[in-house]
Design a protein around this motif. Structure first.
Motif, PDB file in Angstrom:
ATOM      1  N   ILE A   1      43.368  44.365  37.576  1.00  0.00           N
ATOM      2  CA  ILE A   1      45.008  44.782  38.428  1.00  0.00           C
ATOM      3  C   ILE A   1      45.389  43.421  37.098  1.00  0.00           C
ATOM      4  CG2 ILE A   1      43.922  43.299  39.918  1.00  0.00           C
ATOM      5  CD1 ILE A   1      46.502  44.382  41.823  1.00  0.00           C
ATOM      6  N   ARG A   2      47.148  43.414  37.209  1.00  0.00           N
ATOM      7  CA  ARG A   2      48.034  42.080  36.791  1.00  0.00           C
ATOM      8  C   ARG A   2      48.137  41.107  37.505  1.00  0.00           C
ATOM      9  NH1 ARG A   2      46.180  43.656  31.768  1.00  0.00           N
ATOM     10  NH2 ARG A   2      47.605  44.998  30.602  1.00  0.00           N
ATOM     11  N   TRP A   3      47.912  40.136  37.082  1.00  0.00           N
ATOM     12  CA  TRP A   3      47.890  38.849  38.412  1.00  0.00           C
ATOM     13  C   TRP A   3      49.197  38.371  38.371  1.00  0.00           C
ATOM     14  CZ3 TRP A   3      44.123  38.630  41.815  1.00  0.00           C
ATOM     15  CH2 TRP A   3      44.142  37.713  42.821  1.00  0.00           C
TER      16      TRP A   3
ATOM     17  N   CYS B   1      44.389  29.491  39.912  1.00  0.00           N
ATOM     18  CA  CYS B   1      45.528  29.886  39.473  1.00  0.00           C
ATOM     19  C   CYS B   1      45.904  30.063  37.825  1.00  0.00           C
ATOM     20  CB  CYS B   1      46.548  28.399  39.260  1.00  0.00           C
ATOM     21  SG  CYS B   1      45.686  27.006  38.928  1.00  0.00           S
ATOM     22  N   SER B   2      44.608  30.127  37.391  1.00  0.00           N
ATOM     23  CA  SER B   2      44.734  30.039  35.355  1.00  0.00           C
ATOM     24  C   SER B   2      45.187  31.766  35.470  1.00  0.00           C
ATOM     25  CB  SER B   2      43.817  29.095  34.682  1.00  0.00           C
ATOM     26  OG  SER B   2      42.598  30.054  35.431  1.00  0.00           O
ATOM     27  N   LEU B   3      44.301  32.698  36.226  1.00  0.00           N
ATOM     28  CA  LEU B   3      43.887  33.922  35.997  1.00  0.00           C
ATOM     29  C   LEU B   3      45.203  34.916  35.853  1.00  0.00           C
ATOM     30  CD1 LEU B   3      41.853  34.334  38.940  1.00  0.00           C
ATOM     31  CD2 LEU B   3      41.019  33.659  36.798  1.00  0.00           C
ATOM     32  N   ALA B   4      45.090  35.502  34.582  1.00  0.00           N
ATOM     33  CA  ALA B   4      46.469  36.465  33.745  1.00  0.00           C
ATOM     34  C   ALA B   4      45.665  37.964  34.732  1.00  0.00           C
ATOM     35  CB  ALA B   4      45.936  36.733  32.911  1.00  0.00           C
ATOM     36  N   HIS B   5      44.330  38.770  34.575  1.00  0.00           N
ATOM     37  CA  HIS B   5      44.068  39.549  35.247  1.00  0.00           C
ATOM     38  C   HIS B   5      42.579  39.406  35.540  1.00  0.00           C
ATOM     39  CE1 HIS B   5      43.416  38.978  30.766  1.00  0.00           C
ATOM     40  NE2 HIS B   5      41.927  39.915  31.253  1.00  0.00           N
ATOM     41  N   MET B   6      42.466  40.527  36.532  1.00  0.00           N
ATOM     42  CA  MET B   6      41.399  40.640  37.297  1.00  0.00           C
ATOM     43  C   MET B   6      40.699  42.091  37.170  1.00  0.00           C
ATOM     44  SD  MET B   6      41.025  37.747  40.414  1.00  0.00           S
ATOM     45  CE  MET B   6      39.162  38.087  40.545  1.00  0.00           C
TER      46      MET B   6
ATOM     47  N   SER C   1      44.177  46.449  44.443  1.00  0.00           N
ATOM     48  CA  SER C   1      45.394  46.075  44.918  1.00  0.00           C
ATOM     49  C   SER C   1      44.418  44.106  44.669  1.00  0.00           C
ATOM     50  CB  SER C   1      45.339  46.269  45.967  1.00  0.00           C
ATOM     51  OG  SER C   1      43.999  46.031  47.499  1.00  0.00           O
ATOM     52  N   ARG C   2      45.959  43.124  45.507  1.00  0.00           N
ATOM     53  CA  ARG C   2      45.296  42.201  45.218  1.00  0.00           C
ATOM     54  C   ARG C   2      45.802  41.244  46.542  1.00  0.00           C
ATOM     55  NH1 ARG C   2      49.990  41.882  42.796  1.00  0.00           N
ATOM     56  NH2 ARG C   2      51.314  39.971  42.825  1.00  0.00           N
ATOM     57  N   ASP C   3      45.313  40.534  46.894  1.00  0.00           N
ATOM     58  CA  ASP C   3      46.192  39.401  47.786  1.00  0.00           C
ATOM     59  C   ASP C   3      46.483  38.194  47.485  1.00  0.00           C
ATOM     60  OD1 ASP C   3      46.298  37.554  50.576  1.00  0.00           O
ATOM     61  OD2 ASP C   3      45.025  38.946  51.275  1.00  0.00           O
TER      62      ASP C   3
END
Length: 125
Positions: free
Chosen positions: A51-53, A29-34, A71-73
């Motif tokens: 990708i920006r979270w 939950c602390s992530l800003a980007h991956m 992409s993200r889930d």
């Protein structure tokens, strides 16, 4: 702490496709980007894409733009790297990374706090 686990690497012929996954666990939950990185001549890590979270905006290196898609889930805390039209020069160990600072662009490896172990992608000609 955040743990990252990549999967999906393998061997593919030139022109083929692969999809890599990167699952985050822990304090995701602390992530800003991956982002995704790979080694390159003269560089320890070459930026592939990010990708920006929040918002899901994506940015890519010129070398992969138009061929790779991130992409993200959010529900699964998982990021995907869809790689199409693969070339032999895409052969590398691909690492995903996670950063917690919303002030960082995510274009540099210094913008990241956590790294996965990497997954091998081999593209044959």
């Amino acid at each position: 702490q955040v743990q990252l686990v990549e999967s999906g690497g393998g061997l593919v012929q030139a022109g083929g496709s692969l999809r890599l996954s990167c699952a985050a666990s822990g304090r995701s939950c602390s992530l800003a980007h991956m982002g995704w990185f790979r080694p390159a001549p003269g560089k320890e890590r070459e930026f592939v894409g990010v990708i920006r979270w929040s918002g899901g905006n994506t940015y890519y290196a010129d070398r992969v733009k138009g061929r790779f898609t991130i992409s993200r889930d959010s529900a699964k805390s998982t990021v995907y790297l869809q790689m199409n039209s693969l070339k032999p020069e895409d052969t590398a160990v691909y690492s995903c990374a996670a950063g917690t600072s919303s002030w960082s662009t995510g274009f540099s490896s210094y913008d990241y706090n956590y790294w996965g172990q990497g997954t091998q992608v081999t593209v044959s000609s």
